[in-house]
Enzyme design. Structure first.
Site, short mmCIF file in Angstrom:
data_model
loop_
_atom_site.label_atom_id
_atom_site.label_comp_id
_atom_site.label_asym_id
_atom_site.label_seq_id
_atom_site.Cartn_x
_atom_site.Cartn_y
_atom_site.Cartn_z
N LEU A 1 0.86 -1.17 0.00
CA LEU A 1 0.00 0.00 0.00
C LEU A 1 0.90 1.22 0.00
O LEU A 1 1.90 1.26 0.71
CB LEU A 1 -0.88 0.03 1.26
CG LEU A 1 -2.24 -0.68 1.24
CD1 LEU A 1 -2.87 -0.60 2.62
CD2 LEU A 1 -3.16 -0.07 0.19
N ASP A 2 0.54 2.24 -0.77
CA ASP A 2 1.31 3.48 -0.77
C ASP A 2 1.38 4.05 0.64
O ASP A 2 0.45 3.87 1.44
CB ASP A 2 0.65 4.52 -1.68
CG ASP A 2 0.68 4.11 -3.14
OD1 ASP A 2 1.53 3.28 -3.51
OD2 ASP A 2 -0.15 4.63 -3.91
#
Length: 303
Positions: A47-48
């Site tokens: 996930l960013d």
């Protein structure tokens, strides 16, 4: 906590972490690994740092099934800002272009967003973990290098419109693996002729998992005790995370063969697909591949 083994504990299973914003997936992984004092750990799809939400953390032998979790669909809550284009596709980057958007009606914005529902071709962003000749694209992007990325087929299963006000579009998106929500928001902005970038992103669904089933790192810290009992209560068995993969129970002779890497014959003869393998005591052995003629080939075993 007691740490008798300097290399960590031999624990197996999956922790459903609700990752905080501002933290990379690897940093979140390392924090969970240290808290559980696990000998081995890995995550299932990054996930960013901007994004929060579901990040399954695999402990011990559960890392062997991480690749099978990656194939499942995802669901996101996203807010995109129209009229501004970011070099990273989100608010962590630099705004490189602004365009007017106040002439757009709510109906036009909704229509543009909904046009991306279905099977589409999507160009991955430069700021991504995809690799070119072994080099992650985001490292090239940080050097100011941009390369051509071929469009890839992805599926947008659902786009639920939530709101649009003052240039901020809020959606809930259900999509296939490999879908970049930053690219989706950019594409919506491009279609509207004003550009757009992500200002908030939260993964709310992962396969059959809902965000309500997760736990934050701060909650895990509060549960930590000297004997790990309360922490370990939040480790899910690996097999529970793979509900779409059928089960096959093996007899003692087949178990011995599988553990030694040998192919075994099953009574099931249908088509080729992956299966979860169990022994006669319902102990999970790992993942196998069943051929159309009923042969089971071991793939990823917990032995």
């Amino acid at each position: 906590m007691s740490r008798r083994n300097p290399k960590g504990r031999e624990i197996n299973g999956i922790v459903l972490l609700d990752k905080d914003t501002g933290l990379s997936s690897n940093a979140a992984l390392q924090k969970v690994k240290r808290l559980f004092f696990a000998k081995k750990a890995g995550h299932t799809g990054s996930l960013d740092p901007l994004a929060s939400g579901i990040l399954p953390i695999c402990l011990g032998q559960a890392t062997k099934v991480a690749q099978f979790l990656l194939d499942d669909d995802k669901r996101y809550f996203v807010r995109g800002k129209l009229g501004q284009i970011s070099d990273t596709g989100d608010c962590e980057g630099k705004i490189i272009q602004t365009q007017v958007f106040d002439h757009l009606s709510k109906a036009e914005v909704i229509e543009a967003a909904m046009s991306f529902k279905g099977d589409i071709l999507q160009i991955p962003p430069m700021y991504s973990a995809l690799k070119k000749d072994g080099q992650p694209l985001y490292k090239l992007a940080r050097q100011g290098i941009e390369i051509e990325r071929p469009a890839r087929p992805v599926s947008i299963h659902e786009i639920n419109f939530i709101s649009y006000a003052e240039g901020v579009l809020t959606l809930e998106v259900s999509c296939s693996k490999g879908t970049y929500i930053r690219s989706l928001i950019q594409d919506i902005g491009d279609k509207l002729g004003c550009g757009a970038h992500v200002i908030e992103l939260r993964r709310t669904g992962f396969a059959h998992i809902d965000i309500s089933e997760t736990i934050t790192f701060s909650q895990l810290e509060q549960l930590a005790t000297h004997d790990y009992q309360q922490l370990d209560a939040h480790i899910f068995p690996s097999e529970n995370m793979l509900p779409k993969i059928d089960n096959i129970c093996l007899n003692a002779e087949q178990v011995d063969d599988i553990k030694h890497g040998r192919v075994v014959q099953s009574d099931v003869q249908d088509k080729a697909y992956k299966v979860k393998l169990f022994d006669q005591n319902q102990t999970f052995l790992g993942i196998g591949e069943l051929s159309a003629d009923g042969l089971i080939q071991p793939k990823r075993l917990f032995v």
